[in-house]
Motif scaffolding. Sequence first.
Motif, short mmCIF file in Angstrom:
data_model
loop_
_atom_site.label_atom_id
_atom_site.label_comp_id
_atom_site.label_asym_id
_atom_site.label_seq_id
_atom_site.Cartn_x
_atom_site.Cartn_y
_atom_site.Cartn_z
N PRO A 195 -10.48 -1.78 -0.15
CA PRO A 195 -8.75 -1.55 -0.26
C PRO A 195 -8.10 -1.21 1.20
O PRO A 195 -9.16 -0.32 2.49
CB PRO A 195 -8.18 -0.88 -1.07
N ILE A 196 -6.16 -1.89 1.33
CA ILE A 196 -5.70 -0.70 2.12
C ILE A 196 -4.82 -0.05 1.97
O ILE A 196 -4.25 -0.62 0.80
CB ILE A 196 -5.34 -2.20 2.97
N VAL A 197 -5.06 1.72 2.56
CA VAL A 197 -4.29 2.75 1.45
C VAL A 197 -2.73 1.76 2.65
O VAL A 197 -3.20 2.71 3.75
CB VAL A 197 -4.08 3.86 1.44
N TRP A 198 -1.82 2.00 2.25
CA TRP A 198 -0.95 1.96 3.09
C TRP A 198 0.90 3.11 3.16
O TRP A 198 0.87 3.02 1.60
CB TRP A 198 0.53 0.56 3.16
N SER A 199 0.62 3.88 3.63
CA SER A 199 2.26 4.72 3.42
C SER A 199 2.92 5.16 4.52
O SER A 199 3.21 3.85 4.98
CB SER A 199 1.12 5.89 3.42
N ARG A 200 4.36 5.35 4.65
CA ARG A 200 5.51 5.57 5.93
C ARG A 200 4.74 6.04 6.97
O ARG A 200 4.49 5.44 7.72
CB ARG A 200 6.52 6.65 5.38
#
Length: 68
Positions: free
Chosen positions: A48-53
């Motif tokens: 998966p890819i973790v996407w945050s600000r």
Amino acid sequence: MIESLRIRPHARDTQGPLPVDAAADFVARTSELAAGAPWSSFVLEVNPIVWSRAQVVAVDGLLIVEQA
């Protein structure tokens, strides 16, 4: 292009939709990696890819190289 990715509708936090700049940079860098690969035939899967600000991070990946 980023808007069409499956991740986009789910990429929200408590402050609303996440900015796409970090995601666009991630896609561009991953594309550069694939384009510069020394193999003529390969599969690169990132999930998966973790996407945050603050950032986009690939948590896991798989590279399959086909040798001639």
